[in-house]
Design a protein around this motif. Structure first.
Motif, PDB file in Angstrom:
ATOM      1  N   UNK A 330      -4.743  -9.079 -21.347  1.00 39.83           N
ATOM      2  CA  UNK A 330      -4.797  -9.957 -20.178  1.00 39.83           C
ATOM      3  C   UNK A 330      -3.462 -10.690 -20.016  1.00 39.83           C
ATOM      4  N   UNK A 331      -2.951 -10.752 -18.791  1.00 41.79           N
ATOM      5  CA  UNK A 331      -1.661 -11.396 -18.547  1.00 41.79           C
ATOM      6  C   UNK A 331      -1.629 -11.885 -17.104  1.00 41.79           C
ATOM      7  N   UNK A 332      -0.503 -12.492 -16.722  1.00 45.32           N
ATOM      8  CA  UNK A 332      -0.412 -13.095 -15.394  1.00 45.32           C
ATOM      9  C   UNK A 332       0.960 -12.846 -14.767  1.00 45.32           C
ATOM     10  N   UNK A 333       0.961 -12.706 -13.418  1.00 47.70           N
ATOM     11  CA  UNK A 333       2.198 -12.670 -12.635  1.00 47.70           C
ATOM     12  C   UNK A 333       2.013 -13.596 -11.442  1.00 47.70           C
ATOM     13  N   UNK A 334       3.128 -14.087 -10.882  1.00 43.47           N
ATOM     14  CA  UNK A 334       3.041 -14.894  -9.668  1.00 43.47           C
ATOM     15  C   UNK A 334       2.543 -14.018  -8.522  1.00 43.47           C
ATOM     16  N   UNK A 335       1.538 -14.525  -7.804  1.00 43.83           N
ATOM     17  CA  UNK A 335       0.943 -13.747  -6.709  1.00 43.83           C
ATOM     18  C   UNK A 335       1.935 -13.492  -5.584  1.00 43.83           C
ATOM     19  N   UNK A 336       2.946 -14.371  -5.445  1.00 47.12           N
ATOM     20  CA  UNK A 336       3.930 -14.198  -4.381  1.00 47.12           C
ATOM     21  C   UNK A 336       4.753 -12.924  -4.550  1.00 47.12           C
ATOM     22  N   UNK A 337       4.780 -12.391  -5.781  1.00 51.83           N
ATOM     23  CA  UNK A 337       5.655 -11.254  -6.068  1.00 51.83           C
ATOM     24  C   UNK A 337       4.904  -9.932  -6.164  1.00 51.83           C
ATOM     25  N   UNK A 338       3.644  -9.913  -5.724  1.00 52.23           N
ATOM     26  CA  UNK A 338       2.900  -8.655  -5.722  1.00 52.23           C
ATOM     27  C   UNK A 338       2.228  -8.470  -4.369  1.00 52.23           C
ATOM     28  N   UNK A 339       1.928  -7.210  -4.036  1.00 51.58           N
ATOM     29  CA  UNK A 339       1.277  -6.891  -2.754  1.00 51.58           C
ATOM     30  C   UNK A 339       0.347  -5.702  -2.971  1.00 51.58           C
ATOM     31  N   UNK A 340      -0.727  -5.682  -2.170  1.00 51.41           N
ATOM     32  CA  UNK A 340      -1.642  -4.543  -2.243  1.00 51.41           C
ATOM     33  C   UNK A 340      -1.089  -3.325  -1.512  1.00 51.41           C
ATOM     34  N   UNK A 341      -0.022  -3.527  -0.733  1.00 51.91           N
ATOM     35  CA  UNK A 341       0.572  -2.413   0.008  1.00 51.91           C
ATOM     36  C   UNK A 341       1.588  -1.699  -0.863  1.00 51.91           C
ATOM     37  N   UNK A 342       1.466  -0.378  -0.935  1.00 52.00           N
ATOM     38  CA  UNK A 342       2.411   0.408  -1.721  1.00 52.00           C
ATOM     39  C   UNK A 342       3.786   0.345  -1.073  1.00 52.00           C
ATOM     40  N   UNK A 343       4.847   0.283  -1.876  1.00 58.14           N
ATOM     41  CA  UNK A 343       6.199   0.213  -1.305  1.00 58.14           C
ATOM     42  C   UNK A 343       6.530   1.481  -0.531  1.00 58.14           C
ATOM     43  N   UNK A 344       7.280   1.324   0.544  1.00 59.83           N
ATOM     44  CA  UNK A 344       7.668   2.474   1.368  1.00 59.83           C
ATOM     45  C   UNK A 344       8.564   3.398   0.569  1.00 59.83           C
ATOM     46  N   UNK A 345       8.349   4.677   0.771  1.00 58.87           N
ATOM     47  CA  UNK A 345       9.178   5.669   0.090  1.00 58.87           C
ATOM     48  C   UNK A 345      10.546   5.745   0.762  1.00 58.87           C
ATOM     49  N   UNK A 346      11.568   5.973  -0.046  1.00 59.62           N
ATOM     50  CA  UNK A 346      12.905   6.177   0.517  1.00 59.62           C
ATOM     51  C   UNK A 346      12.886   7.433   1.391  1.00 59.62           C
ATOM     52  N   UNK A 347      13.468   7.357   2.580  1.00 55.56           N
ATOM     53  CA  UNK A 347      13.490   8.548   3.440  1.00 55.56           C
ATOM     54  C   UNK A 347      14.241   9.691   2.775  1.00 55.56           C
ATOM     55  N   UNK A 348      13.777  10.899   3.042  1.00 51.65           N
ATOM     56  CA  UNK A 348      14.402  12.071   2.438  1.00 51.65           C
ATOM     57  C   UNK A 348      15.785  12.315   3.032  1.00 51.65           C
ATOM     58  N   UNK A 349      16.693  12.743   2.169  1.00 48.57           N
ATOM     59  CA  UNK A 349      18.045  13.038   2.634  1.00 48.57           C
ATOM     60  C   UNK A 349      18.046  14.321   3.464  1.00 48.57           C
ATOM     61  N   UNK A 350      18.908  14.353   4.469  1.00 46.47           N
ATOM     62  CA  UNK A 350      19.060  15.539   5.314  1.00 46.47           C
ATOM     63  C   UNK A 350      20.142  16.432   4.706  1.00 46.47           C
ATOM     64  N   UNK A 351      19.710  17.527   4.115  1.00 45.17           N
ATOM     65  CA  UNK A 351      20.667  18.406   3.424  1.00 45.17           C
ATOM     66  C   UNK A 351      21.619  19.087   4.393  1.00 45.17           C
ATOM     67  N   UNK A 352      21.245  19.105   5.674  1.00 42.47           N
ATOM     68  CA  UNK A 352      22.122  19.737   6.670  1.00 42.47           C
ATOM     69  C   UNK A 352      23.039  18.722   7.333  1.00 42.47           C
ATOM     70  N   UNK A 353      22.965  17.454   6.894  1.00 46.72           N
ATOM     71  CA  UNK A 353      23.753  16.406   7.512  1.00 46.72           C
ATOM     72  C   UNK A 353      25.177  16.374   6.993  1.00 46.72           C
ATOM     73  N   UNK A 354      25.817  15.207   7.161  1.00 47.98           N
ATOM     74  CA  UNK A 354      27.220  15.027   6.778  1.00 47.98           C
ATOM     75  C   UNK A 354      27.281  14.678   5.292  1.00 47.98           C
ATOM     76  N   UNK A 355      28.219  15.250   4.571  1.00 48.53           N
ATOM     77  CA  UNK A 355      28.319  15.063   3.127  1.00 48.53           C
ATOM     78  C   UNK A 355      28.657  13.610   2.786  1.00 48.53           C
TER      79      UNK A 355
END
Length: 416
Positions: A330-355
């Protein structure tokens, strides 16, 4: 410190002054930092107890005896093993060297072990105890805290004697903790001997020397001073508060006046209150956060987790903390620093784009935006002839760039 300096310093301080100072600081010596000595003397009690072997009072016999330094190898080994277990918070092993250890003292040892790395340079000063094969032991040492370069000189007292198997052990009834808090009864004859021992000139001189080294160490290292005066003090306050709350007893109810009922009545079955249902949910950290043992910022630090870490939340407190399961604990964290929403995924890189790393000189005026959206706020406006450096192109049709030491996003089509 030279002997002449100790003598001069001691000549300016009476035993009563030192005893008074010790009484004022005893609580902190005994409970906050057991091994960092602020004062080691006690009021000198008059004692009429006679030593059964030589007919001398305990006061006379101990004052006549000089310190023996590291004279009993078994005691040095005992102390080294005791302090190793203390630093590790290994209560089971520690209690093979010192007994009895109360539940409250065990909690204090567990708390202190989180901050202590090791006990070094242990030296044992001994005089004879009350019984045969018993010893009054004064230990000097250097306490090394975790993350602090400078060790803190300290001093502690022990009463050592032999058990039924003939091995030396620490009689923990006479530890600083128990003698201060009086959780368990002690022998008045031994107490009188210890009280006299702690007012003798050789011990006071040793204490003055250790105290001077301790003050010098704190003055030389701000991290050590903060550890002792802030971190350890806060941890102790949290520990002491928890102990005090646990010792509070609920108020007893007044017994009901007995009455003789005219007719026997069948007592109603008491209603069993429904237990609150514990609903577990997954939450995600919004930043790198601390995991604490209690729901307050003084609670012992159990660890840290990175941004985006999934945690199992089992409840919340009114003052803004979330209770979680942390590696089965059992442990504790500040509620202000957690969310029930999963963090957004980083957008995928466009391999055909500019290097990545490509430097481009703009041929048109373009908006540099804070995110991949035409409605996102502007970081700035780049004009034809300005240069941008590509960080990454994305399949969504945007490219992250560096422009005039700023970062932002540009529609990829404007860079080709």
């Amino acid at each position: 410190m030279k002997a002449s300096e100790i003598k001069e310093k001691m000549s300016k301080i009476s035993k009563d002054d030192i005893s008074s100072f010790f009484q004022k600081n005893w609580k902190y010596f005994a409970a906050v930092i057991l091994f960092i000595v602020l004062a080691v003397v006690m009021i000198k009690f008059s004692s009429g107890n006679k030593d059964k072997d030589n007919g001398l009072s305990t006061e006379q016999s101990t004052e006549a005896e000089s310190f023996q330094v590291d004279a009993v190898p078994e005691i040095n080994t005992l102390m080294q093993n005791y302090y190793n277990a203390y630093a590790a918070g290994d209560l089971a092993t520690l209690q093979t060297y010192a007994t009895p250890v109360s539940a409250n003292e065990q909690a204090l040892i567990t708390m202190m072990s989180q901050y202590v790395e090791s006990y070094q340079n242990i030296k044992c000063y001994t005089k004879s105890g009350l019984e045969a094969d018993s010893y009054l032991v004064c230990v000097t040492l250097d306490l090394k805290f975790v993350g602090v370069d400078t060790a803190a000189p300290g001093m502690e007292f022990f009463y050592v004697k032999k058990n039924e198997q003939g091995a030396l052990y620490i009689d923990n009834l006479y530890s600083s903790f128990n003698r201060h808090n009086k959780e368990q009864p002690t022998d008045s004859n031994v107490e009188s001997l210890i009280s006299n021992f702690q007012t003798q000139d050789d011990l006071i001189a040793l204490n003055v020397e250790v105290q001077a080294d301790y003050e010098k160490a704190l003055a030389s290292d701000e991290n050590l001073s903060n550890m002792v005066n802030v971190t350890i003090a806060d941890a102790y306050n949290a520990w002491a508060t928890a102990i005090a709350q646990a010792q509070q007893q609920p108020a007893t109810e007044e017994p009901a006046t007995e009455e003789t009922p005219t007719e026997p009545e069948t007592p109603a079955e008491p209603e069993t209150p429904a237990e609150p249902e514990v609903t577990a949910e997954t939450v995600y950290t919004l930043d790198k956060v601390n995991i604490r043992q209690e729901p307050n910022e003084s609670g012992a630090l159990l660890g840290t987790v990175e941004k985006g870490t999934a945690l199992t939340r089992t409840g919340t407190t009114e003052d803004g903390w979330s209770s979680i399961d942390y590696n089965g604990t059992p442990a504790y964290v500040k509620s202000d620093y957690v969310s029930t929403e999963a963090p957004a995924q980083e957008p995928a890189a466009d391999t055909s784009g500019i290097a990545e790393g490509t430097k481009i000189t703009l041929t048109n005026t373009v908006n540099i935006r804070s995110s991949m959206s035409e409605t996102a706020s502007k970081v700035g406006v780049a004009y034809a002839g300005d240069s941008v450096t590509v960080q990454m192109s994305y399949a969504e049709g945007w490219t992250k760039v560096t422009w005039k030491d700023k970062e932002g996003y540009v529609k990829t089509e404007f860079l080709k």
